[in-house]
Design an enzyme around this catalytic site. Structure first.
Site: not given
Length: 256
Positions: A164, A171, A236, A239
Site C-alpha cells: 500500500h 482494498d 484478507e 486485499h
C-alpha cells in the site's frame, strides 16, 4: 429585447428630466436606474466554483499517482481511513476522499473492471483503500491491538513498508453498479479473524461462519482481479497486490 427596453427607459428619462419646463429638481426616489444590456449579462453570470485540493491529496499528485476515478469513472470509492468506520475508529486521511494508485496499477485495475463488466455488468468495484502514505501506516501499526509478531498479517511494519505504501495495492469489494451498495462477502472490511481468510473458506463454510453465497461473491472478485494481473493474500479477501515487494521497490519509491 433588452435594447428596446433600454430605448424606452431613455425616452422616459428624457421626458422626466429634459422636458421639465420649470427646471425643477426631480425627487431621487423617482429617479430611474438604467442598466445597459452588458450590465445585465454580467449580473446573470454565476460565480465559478473552485475545488480545493487538500495537502495530503496534493502530495499524492506531486508524487505522480493518479486518481482511480479518472481512469475508471464507473467505480465507487469509500476510503475507510477517511472516516471512523475502520478497525480503530479514527479518521487518518482527513479531507482525502479520492483513491490514488500508481498509473500502471490503475490501468491494471481498469482491465479487472472491464473483465467484471463483461461477465457481471450489473456489478462494479467499491474501493476502500489505495495508496497509504507511511505516516498513516505508522498510525495503523501503533493502534493495532495485536502482538508485534502477528501485526504483519494485517498491517505492514512501517519500518519496512508494505505494498500500500508503494501505491501498488488496493482494498476493494463488489457493489451494485446502479447504487454503489456493497455486496455481502461474509465479513466487514478490516475484520481480523478466520471468516475473512480466503485460505480458511472451506473450514469457515463447514463451521457455518460464512455461506456459499459469500464464497461465490469472493470468487467473482478474485477472478476479476486476477484478469487484471493482481494477486490476493491469505488473510484478507479484500486485499490485492499488483506486484511483489521486490518489484514494487524496483519500480517505485515509498510514498511518505
Amino acid at each position: 429585447m433588452y435594447r428596446r427596453i433600454y430605448q424606452t427607459l431613455c425616452l422616459i428619462a428624457f421626458l422626466a428630466f429634459g422636458c421639465n419646463p420649470k427646471n425643477e429638481t426631480v425627487d431621487d426616489n423617482a429617479a430611474i436606474v438604467l442598466e445597459t444590456e452588458e450590465d445585465w449579462s454580467q449580473d446573470d453570470q454565476e460565480p465559478e466554483e473552485t475545488e480545493t485540493v487538500g495537502e495530503l491529496e496534493q502530495s499524492l499528485i506531486d508524487a505522480g499517482l493518479v486518481d482511480v476515478k479518472d481512469i475508471i469513472p464507473g467505480v465507487f470509492v469509500d476510503l475507510k481511513y477517511s472516516s471512523s468506520d475502520n478497525f480503530f475508529g479514527q479518521d487518518v486521511y482527513g479531507d482525502l476522499y479520492n483513491c490514488y494508485l500508481q498509473t500502471e496499477v490503475a490501468e491494471m485495475l481498469k482491465k479487472a473492471y472491464e473483465h467484471l463488466q463483461k461477465y457481471h455488468p450489473e456489478l462494479t468495484f467499491l474501493i476502500y483503500d489505495g495508496v497509504r502514505p507511511l505516516r498513516v501506516q505508522q498510525i495503523l501499526w501503533d493502534n493495532l491491538d495485536k502482538p508485534d509478531s502477528i501485526k504483519p498479517l494485517y498491517v505492514a511494519d512501517p519500518k519496512i513498508g508494505g505494498l500500500h505504501n508503494y501505491g501498488v495495492a488496493v482494498d476493494l469489494t463488489l457493489a451494485w453498479a446502479d447504487s454503489g451498495e456493497a455486496l455481502d462477502l461474509g465479513t466487514a472490511y478490516d475484520y481480523f479473524g478466520y471468516p475473512a481468510y480466503p485460505d480458511r473458506e472451506d473450514q469457515m463454510l463447514k463451521e457455518g461462519k460464512i455461506t456459499q453465497a459469500h464464497i461465490d461473491n469472493r470468487k467473482i472478485l478474485r477472478e476479476a482481479m486476477k484478469a487484471g494481473g493482481f494477486t490476493g493474500i491469505g488473510s484478507e479477501w479484500w486485499h490485492f497486490n499488483a506486484f511483489s515487494r521486490k518489484k514494487a521497490a524496483e519500480l517505485y519509491g515509498l510514498v511518505h
